[in-house]
Design a protein around this motif. Sequence first.
Motif, PDB file in Angstrom:
ATOM      1  N   ASN A  15      45.763  41.187  52.048  1.00 57.47           N
ATOM      2  CA  ASN A  15      47.039  41.366  52.746  1.00 57.47           C
ATOM      3  C   ASN A  15      46.892  42.469  53.778  1.00 57.47           C
TER       4      ASN A  15
ATOM      5  N   ASN B 193      53.045  35.334  55.913  1.00 55.82           N
ATOM      6  CA  ASN B 193      51.962  36.321  56.025  1.00 55.82           C
ATOM      7  C   ASN B 193      50.735  35.835  55.272  1.00 55.82           C
ATOM      8  N   ASP B 194      50.828  34.646  54.678  1.00 58.78           N
ATOM      9  CA  ASP B 194      49.752  34.161  53.817  1.00 58.78           C
ATOM     10  C   ASP B 194      48.850  33.214  54.605  1.00 58.78           C
ATOM     11  N   MET B 195      47.570  33.542  54.660  1.00 59.68           N
ATOM     12  CA  MET B 195      46.632  32.762  55.466  1.00 59.68           C
ATOM     13  C   MET B 195      46.597  31.291  55.024  1.00 59.68           C
ATOM     14  N   ARG B 196      46.869  31.026  53.742  1.00 58.32           N
ATOM     15  CA  ARG B 196      46.845  29.623  53.288  1.00 58.32           C
ATOM     16  C   ARG B 196      47.906  28.808  54.020  1.00 58.32           C
TER      17      ARG B 196
ATOM     18  N   ASP C 142      46.859  28.430  57.715  1.00 58.35           N
ATOM     19  CA  ASP C 142      45.795  27.415  57.798  1.00 58.35           C
ATOM     20  C   ASP C 142      46.405  26.023  57.799  1.00 58.35           C
TER      21      ASP C 142
ATOM     22  N   ALA D  24      37.731  40.132  49.722  1.00 62.43           N
ATOM     23  CA  ALA D  24      39.177  40.095  49.469  1.00 62.43           C
ATOM     24  C   ALA D  24      39.717  38.688  49.763  1.00 62.43           C
ATOM     25  N   GLY D  25      41.024  38.498  49.497  1.00 60.02           N
ATOM     26  CA  GLY D  25      41.618  37.150  49.504  1.00 60.02           C
ATOM     27  C   GLY D  25      41.141  36.237  50.618  1.00 60.02           C
ATOM     28  N   ILE D  26      41.289  36.665  51.861  1.00 59.02           N
ATOM     29  CA  ILE D  26      40.910  35.807  52.992  1.00 59.02           C
ATOM     30  C   ILE D  26      39.380  35.753  53.114  1.00 59.02           C
TER      31      ILE D  26
HETATM   32  P1  ADP Z   1      45.772  42.347  48.447  1.00 56.60           P
HETATM   33  O1  ADP Z   1      44.889  42.751  47.314  1.00 56.60           O
HETATM   34  O2  ADP Z   1      45.553  43.099  49.714  1.00 56.60           O
HETATM   35  O3  ADP Z   1      47.202  42.175  48.104  1.00 56.60           O
HETATM   36  P2  ADP Z   1      44.272  39.859  48.357  1.00 56.60           P
HETATM   37  O4  ADP Z   1      42.891  40.380  48.457  1.00 56.60           O
HETATM   38  O5  ADP Z   1      44.720  39.252  47.089  1.00 56.60           O
HETATM   39  O6  ADP Z   1      45.333  40.890  48.905  1.00 56.60           O
HETATM   40  O7  ADP Z   1      44.413  38.775  49.532  1.00 56.60           O
HETATM   41  C1  ADP Z   1      45.621  38.131  49.729  1.00 56.60           C
HETATM   42  C2  ADP Z   1      45.509  37.199  50.908  1.00 56.60           C
HETATM   43  O8  ADP Z   1      44.365  36.365  50.764  1.00 56.60           O
HETATM   44  C3  ADP Z   1      46.680  36.269  50.929  1.00 56.60           C
HETATM   45  O9  ADP Z   1      47.722  36.796  51.688  1.00 56.60           O
HETATM   46  C4  ADP Z   1      46.118  35.044  51.567  1.00 56.60           C
HETATM   47  O10 ADP Z   1      46.404  35.155  52.953  1.00 56.60           O
HETATM   48  C5  ADP Z   1      44.628  35.131  51.416  1.00 56.60           C
HETATM   49  N1  ADP Z   1      44.084  33.992  50.648  1.00 56.60           N
HETATM   50  C6  ADP Z   1      43.975  33.843  49.315  1.00 56.60           C
HETATM   51  N2  ADP Z   1      43.420  32.642  49.014  1.00 56.60           N
HETATM   52  C7  ADP Z   1      43.149  32.030  50.181  1.00 56.60           C
HETATM   53  C8  ADP Z   1      42.560  30.776  50.565  1.00 56.60           C
HETATM   54  N3  ADP Z   1      42.134  29.901  49.654  1.00 56.60           N
HETATM   55  N4  ADP Z   1      42.456  30.495  51.878  1.00 56.60           N
HETATM   56  C9  ADP Z   1      42.881  31.360  52.804  1.00 56.60           C
HETATM   57  N5  ADP Z   1      43.433  32.545  52.526  1.00 56.60           N
HETATM   58  C10 ADP Z   1      43.570  32.897  51.234  1.00 56.60           C
END
Ligand code: ADP
Length: 601
Positions: free
Chosen positions: A197, A268-271, A274, A316-318
Amino acid sequence: MNVLIINCGSSSVKIDILDSKSGVRQFKARVQRVGTAECVLEIGDEEIFLPDADHASVVQAILKKAPTDLIKAVGHRVVHGGAQFSSPVRIDAVVEQAIESLIPLAPLHNPANLAGIQAAKKSLSDLPHIAVFDTAFHQTLPRRAFTYAIPIEFQKKHGFRRYGFHGTSHHWVARRAADFLKEDLRDLRIITCHLGNGCSITAVEYGRSIETSMGMSPLEGLVMGTRSGDIDPGVLLELQRREGMSVDELDQLLNKKSGLLGLSKISNDMRDIDQGASEGDEACRLAIRVFCHRLRKYIGAYAAVMGGVDAIVFTAGIGENSAWVREQVSQRLGFLGVRLDEDLNREAKVDLEHPVTVISTDHSRTRLLVVATDEAHAIARDTEDLVNEKDKVNNSRGIPVAVSARHIHLTQEAVEILFGEGHQLTPLKELSQPEQFACEERLTIIGPKRSIPKVRILGPVRGKCQVEISRTDEYTLGIDAPVRASGDVANSPGITLEGPNGKLTLEQGVICAQRHIHMRPEDAEHFGVKHKDIVEITMDTDGRDLIFGDVLVRVSEKYSLEMHIDTDEANAAEISQGDISGMLVRTGKLATLRKRCLENL
Ligand code: ADP
């Protein structure tokens, strides 16, 4: 060791109990929307509502449910450690006060961190509590990288400078990458991209953070979920002028309504973005393009800052999940020797059991890696290290200190240019390190500003010429030499040497020697340190004790135990120099080795 990790965010609390070696969780609790009517605690499948509970009562509620008899220590994530904390510390009253004093720099996070610390110390008063700071890893940023180009008095008055965040994650994934590549982190230049995030990117040069994209606050740098990242400050001035926006409104706009959310308008979520982009939504396409362009721009910049890059890490997530983002970012990086393997990229999957995978081709000079980050595991390791540290450092012996004046190492070829064909160096005095000697020969070194005459040569001849000078000498000569370990002269400034037979201009080779300790393997075992460790040294001098940080440990069978400092450092420690004109002299003083630990803050 089982460690309890407490991570209090501005509106969330995460608590884990895990084994510091394996990272396996024994307990996991998550709380969202702390301080609101909807505050809810989740432990496994159980949900407990804690309406309007603050951070302290949430932590206490969780600790009542946690198997705390398993744990040996508590690790706390603390967001802002300012310029004060460059490594984990045991939490005592002084440390708590310091975290409190940093609240103006992290108004949402440090109060939550402190509340968690105080609640946990009340419930678990017998255990050691350790603070691990998000900013600590970036404390090695050089001044040129952390200084904002505004009048310097604002930095002095308010601490306005770049600190960087996500340090625990950047350090963790850089170490995992080095392990995976079967190389020493201290031999690698790695760019780590933490894309969650919040997003940030770090240049990890030989194990140390030397540039990072977040600054005084987490607002600077990359495009993030809801934060703008870099923006012309002129835009903020115009928003105030034209839209009449207040400070709080600007704060909301830049922190909560910008970034991917501001551009895409949907999420705000990349999913989601996408998905939108694949359905032809122009705003989503632009959001991804801006996100990836900014990231690629930073990768190029950080490769330039380090003079090259060996590996680029996505986490991380993205970073761990979006093959599409990784692909876009890796385009046009061919000039850095980056070759993405599209199949490996599409299939890449990491988790805590298999935390690293490669997505570059075999021919890629710069490796591309996806690494699962695990900040709780990293904090647990740091906590264990600090808890055990006292036992590991054995300080029952002092370390002899030697002062090294400015000196020169030459190749045989250089000796002949400066002193005449066939000339051999003439030993004057043996030095304490075996086979090293000060020579009768001396040279003048000529800088752009002034010259320094009669600089001693140390023998025997070497494979490379090297001139070791102090900071004061740099001012005299008018050059800016990097602090380096002996032998590491790449990209250092050159200088002209003058001897009886002529002049020789070196293209490179002038360094300010990194303070270091020579020791034999048995000494290293005694002190509980390894080759290339960075330690702190306490100098017990008469009336003006001094602690030297960033002291490099060099271990070899060939050495004898001794710490080397230069004349500036000896003066600062009030160590009398005696007759050290141009050679290395033992001072009779003893230093005490400590691991990097700020317990005595
Ligand atoms: P934080 O720890 O900073 O809260 P994360 O490391 O969990 O965040 O990352 C969260 C972000 O990862 C989400 O907002 C989302 O945009 C992205 N994300 C998670 N899974 C996917 C995926 N399969 N494809 C694209 N983006 C993803």
